[in-house]
Design a protein around this motif. Structure first.
Motif, PDB file in Angstrom:
ATOM      1  N   MET A 215     -54.281 -51.849 -39.445  1.00 21.57           N
ATOM      2  CA  MET A 215     -55.477 -51.014 -39.271  1.00 21.57           C
ATOM      3  C   MET A 215     -56.758 -51.829 -39.342  1.00 21.57           C
ATOM      4  N   ILE A 216     -56.647 -53.142 -39.514  1.00 21.31           N
ATOM      5  CA  ILE A 216     -57.824 -54.014 -39.583  1.00 21.31           C
ATOM      6  C   ILE A 216     -58.059 -54.628 -38.215  1.00 21.31           C
ATOM      7  N   ASN A 217     -59.265 -54.467 -37.692  1.00 16.42           N
ATOM      8  CA  ASN A 217     -59.538 -54.980 -36.349  1.00 16.42           C
ATOM      9  C   ASN A 217     -60.850 -55.740 -36.219  1.00 16.42           C
ATOM     10  N   ASP A 218     -61.410 -56.150 -37.363  1.00 17.12           N
ATOM     11  CA  ASP A 218     -62.641 -56.939 -37.295  1.00 17.12           C
ATOM     12  C   ASP A 218     -62.773 -57.818 -38.524  1.00 17.12           C
ATOM     13  N   VAL A 219     -63.743 -58.744 -38.482  1.00 19.14           N
ATOM     14  CA  VAL A 219     -63.975 -59.675 -39.589  1.00 19.14           C
ATOM     15  C   VAL A 219     -65.464 -59.647 -39.947  1.00 19.14           C
ATOM     16  N   PRO A 220     -65.919 -58.598 -40.608  1.00 21.83           N
ATOM     17  CA  PRO A 220     -67.328 -58.493 -41.007  1.00 21.83           C
ATOM     18  C   PRO A 220     -67.601 -59.212 -42.320  1.00 21.83           C
ATOM     19  N   GLY A 221     -68.819 -59.093 -42.820  1.00 20.77           N
ATOM     20  CA  GLY A 221     -69.157 -59.648 -44.114  1.00 20.77           C
ATOM     21  C   GLY A 221     -68.535 -58.821 -45.223  1.00 20.77           C
ATOM     22  N   ALA A 222     -68.309 -59.440 -46.368  1.00 21.25           N
ATOM     23  CA  ALA A 222     -67.664 -58.739 -47.480  1.00 21.25           C
ATOM     24  C   ALA A 222     -68.493 -57.570 -47.977  1.00 21.25           C
ATOM     25  N   ALA A 223     -69.818 -57.728 -48.002  1.00 19.25           N
ATOM     26  CA  ALA A 223     -70.684 -56.626 -48.440  1.00 19.25           C
ATOM     27  C   ALA A 223     -70.578 -55.450 -47.473  1.00 19.25           C
ATOM     28  N   ASP A 224     -70.493 -55.751 -46.181  1.00 21.83           N
ATOM     29  CA  ASP A 224     -70.342 -54.687 -45.184  1.00 21.83           C
ATOM     30  C   ASP A 224     -69.026 -53.946 -45.385  1.00 21.83           C
ATOM     31  N   ILE A 225     -67.983 -54.685 -45.720  1.00 17.37           N
ATOM     32  CA  ILE A 225     -66.684 -54.051 -45.976  1.00 17.37           C
ATOM     33  C   ILE A 225     -66.777 -53.117 -47.173  1.00 17.37           C
ATOM     34  N   LEU A 226     -67.400 -53.601 -48.248  1.00 20.40           N
ATOM     35  CA  LEU A 226     -67.531 -52.778 -49.447  1.00 20.40           C
ATOM     36  C   LEU A 226     -68.307 -51.503 -49.143  1.00 20.40           C
ATOM     37  N   ASN A 227     -69.436 -51.648 -48.460  1.00 20.06           N
ATOM     38  CA  ASN A 227     -70.259 -50.473 -48.140  1.00 20.06           C
ATOM     39  C   ASN A 227     -69.508 -49.507 -47.229  1.00 20.06           C
ATOM     40  N   ARG A 228     -68.773 -50.052 -46.269  1.00 15.04           N
ATOM     41  CA  ARG A 228     -68.006 -49.199 -45.361  1.00 15.04           C
ATOM     42  C   ARG A 228     -66.949 -48.418 -46.118  1.00 15.04           C
ATOM     43  N   LEU A 229     -66.210 -49.112 -46.988  1.00 12.45           N
ATOM     44  CA  LEU A 229     -65.174 -48.445 -47.762  1.00 12.45           C
ATOM     45  C   LEU A 229     -65.760 -47.352 -48.655  1.00 12.45           C
ATOM     46  N   ALA A 230     -66.900 -47.647 -49.273  1.00 12.34           N
ATOM     47  CA  ALA A 230     -67.533 -46.664 -50.156  1.00 12.34           C
ATOM     48  C   ALA A 230     -67.990 -45.438 -49.368  1.00 12.34           C
ATOM     49  N   GLU A 231     -68.596 -45.676 -48.223  1.00 10.10           N
ATOM     50  CA  GLU A 231     -69.071 -44.565 -47.399  1.00 10.10           C
ATOM     51  C   GLU A 231     -67.908 -43.725 -46.885  1.00 10.10           C
ATOM     52  N   GLU A 232     -66.851 -44.390 -46.436  1.00 10.10           N
ATOM     53  CA  GLU A 232     -65.672 -43.661 -45.954  1.00 10.10           C
ATOM     54  C   GLU A 232     -65.039 -42.844 -47.072  1.00 10.10           C
ATOM     55  N   THR A 233     -65.036 -43.403 -48.276  1.00 13.27           N
ATOM     56  CA  THR A 233     -64.449 -42.700 -49.417  1.00 13.27           C
ATOM     57  C   THR A 233     -65.240 -41.444 -49.742  1.00 13.27           C
ATOM     58  N   VAL A 234     -66.567 -41.573 -49.771  1.00 16.53           N
ATOM     59  CA  VAL A 234     -67.421 -40.416 -50.055  1.00 16.53           C
ATOM     60  C   VAL A 234     -67.231 -39.338 -48.992  1.00 16.53           C
TER      61      VAL A 234
ATOM     62  N   ALA B  81     -59.937 -42.431 -51.347  1.00 18.55           N
ATOM     63  CA  ALA B  81     -60.263 -41.060 -51.751  1.00 18.55           C
ATOM     64  C   ALA B  81     -59.010 -40.328 -52.218  1.00 18.55           C
ATOM     65  N   ALA B  82     -57.909 -40.521 -51.504  1.00 15.51           N
ATOM     66  CA  ALA B  82     -56.663 -39.862 -51.896  1.00 15.51           C
ATOM     67  C   ALA B  82     -56.239 -40.287 -53.295  1.00 15.51           C
TER      68      ALA B  82
ATOM     69  N   GLY C 163     -52.080 -51.867 -49.859  1.00 11.66           N
ATOM     70  CA  GLY C 163     -52.239 -51.369 -48.497  1.00 11.66           C
ATOM     71  C   GLY C 163     -53.509 -50.592 -48.249  1.00 11.66           C
ATOM     72  N   LEU C 164     -54.466 -50.659 -49.186  1.00 12.41           N
ATOM     73  CA  LEU C 164     -55.705 -49.885 -49.042  1.00 12.41           C
ATOM     74  C   LEU C 164     -56.716 -50.630 -48.166  1.00 12.41           C
ATOM     75  N   VAL C 165     -56.957 -50.088 -46.972  1.00 15.34           N
ATOM     76  CA  VAL C 165     -57.920 -50.699 -46.055  1.00 15.34           C
ATOM     77  C   VAL C 165     -58.910 -49.683 -45.508  1.00 15.34           C
ATOM     78  N   LYS C 166     -58.743 -48.404 -45.858  1.00 10.61           N
ATOM     79  CA  LYS C 166     -59.611 -47.330 -45.407  1.00 10.61           C
ATOM     80  C   LYS C 166     -60.099 -46.503 -46.594  1.00 10.61           C
ATOM     81  N   GLY C 167     -61.319 -45.994 -46.471  1.00 16.58           N
ATOM     82  CA  GLY C 167     -61.869 -45.173 -47.535  1.00 16.58           C
ATOM     83  C   GLY C 167     -61.080 -43.905 -47.786  1.00 16.58           C
ATOM     84  N   ALA C 168     -60.483 -43.338 -46.755  1.00 16.67           N
ATOM     85  CA  ALA C 168     -59.698 -42.122 -46.925  1.00 16.67           C
ATOM     86  C   ALA C 168     -58.516 -42.359 -47.853  1.00 16.67           C
ATOM     87  N   GLN C 169     -57.932 -43.558 -47.795  1.00 13.14           N
ATOM     88  CA  GLN C 169     -56.828 -43.892 -48.699  1.00 13.14           C
ATOM     89  C   GLN C 169     -57.329 -43.955 -50.142  1.00 13.14           C
TER      90      GLN C 169
END
Length: 360
Positions: free
Chosen positions: A329-348, A224-225, A216-222
């Motif tokens: 909680m998913i509302n878009d279909v971006p590139g996989a690299a964009d998803i990875l970068n987004r998740l990493a940034e949200e986690t930090v 991080a927890a 169920g992990l779709v957000k960086g905050a998850q």
């Protein structure tokens, strides 16, 4: 930003960010795996549902697109038969007769299929192919036999074990696995009953190898927890399913984006093992007919022709749509690299925010 997110798992696997794309069947092929690995995470090819020849082709495609580490996800359930010919198939149960009638109305023919996830011999062959290609990581779903670990280590490959119960984590560690991926009940596809936070805490109490969180992990905050609890990384599925490089059908991605917070259910209807998926007509026909379900692998042999027929026709209402509980909680279909970068940034960002909390 992503360089700030690093755990010992990164050094163990030769990656830059401790976020891994799950090896989802019929979704994770060479293209998405390369996109994730090139972006600094660990990309995976889902080898369970494809033929040995296709595993070979997808690994070759990955190697053309990336020189980074690769994971191949394979399944070794203890009760898997040698092949389809070893499975005695009963008459179609009522729900599948109803489904067939509805597919007939759409002009969709249900044909017999060769299910590669059933054959233990095929999965052994896939493992040999992956190791011969020098694949760096093998993920074991539905069990981690000691012989698999030995074969991988002999070729210099790391082993990751996906588990849904603490006792399964103990067994995998005992058999020599290098990493344990604890998948909570929130995860898509095969999943257990225990929630991620509880399961992660249980396994961290005794684990002697790195532990990765999933489910169920779709957000960086998850993520991080989970990292603050002691996990060294995250195994992410459904969020990457809804990506441009994903091998899933566009209507499947659309279904994920359109899903609500309570759109999934966990049931035995897929293959006789518990699978979480999006609710649709494929699941609805079984409501009130649970007594007609067959055990694994018979249920899988019965349902796979319907799954593939609807997939081929892009009939979203009747497709099998494995998905995690976080789909809402998913509302878009971006590139996989964009998803990875987004998740990493949200986690930090979440970790930095947590660091500012003062207790007392």
């Amino acid at each position: 930003m992503t360089s700030q997110l690093r755990t010992p798992l990164c050094d163990l696997l030769g990656i830059e960010v401790p976020i891994m794309q799950a090896g989802m069947g019929n979704v994770a092929y060479g293209r998405i795996a390369a996109a994730v690995s090139n972006a600094g995470g660990l990309g995976s090819i889902g080898g369970i549902d494809i033929t040995p020849e296709e595993v070979d082709e997808e690994i070759k495609l990955f190697r053309k697109l990336s020189d980074k580490p690769l994971c191949v996800d394979l399944g070794f359930p203890a009760n898997a038969p040698k092949g389809l010919s070893d499975v005695e198939v009963p008459e179609l149960p009522g729900p599948l007769k109803q489904l067939k009638s509805e597919l007939d109305e759409h002009g969709i023919e249900v044909k017999p299929t060769t299910d590669q996830a059933i054959s233990l011999a095929d999965n052994k062959k896939k493992l040999e192919i992956a190791l011969d290609h020098g694949v760096e990581v093998i993920a074991c779903a539905l069990g981690t036999p000691a012989w698999v670990v030995e074969a991988c280590h002999a070729k210099g490959a790391k082993v990751m074990s996906i588990v849904g119960l603490a006792k399964h984590a103990r067994s995998a560690i005992r058999n020599g696995t290098d990493i344990v991926i604890v998948q909570g009940t929130e995860g898509g596809g095969h999943t257990g009953e225990v929630g991620l936070i509880t399961l992660l805490a249980e396994v961290l109490e005794f684990a002697t190898v790195p532990v990765v969180a999933a489910g169920g992990l779709v957000k960086g905050a998850q993520i991080a927890a989970c990292l603050t609890m002691g996990a060294q990384g995250a195994w992410v599925g459904t969020r990457f399913l809804a990506s441009k490089e994903s091998g899933s059908e566009d209507v499947f991605k659309q279904a994920v984006v359109e899903s609500e917070y309570d759109s999934t259910l966990r049931s035995l209807l897929f293959d006789g093992l518990h699978v979480r998926m999006l609710r649709n007509r494929f699941t609805e026909v079984w409501e009130g007919h649970e007594d007609e379900l067959s055990p694994y692998p018979v249920q899988r042999v019965l349902t796979m022709p319907f799954k593939y027929a609807a997939m081929k026709a892009n009939l979203k209402t009747h497709m099998s749509l494995p998905s995690g509980a976080g789909a809402g909680m998913i509302n878009d279909v971006p590139g996989a690299a964009d998803i990875l970068n987004r998740l990493a940034e949200e986690t930090v960002e979440a970790l930095q925010g947590a660091g500012k909390l003062v207790v007392g």
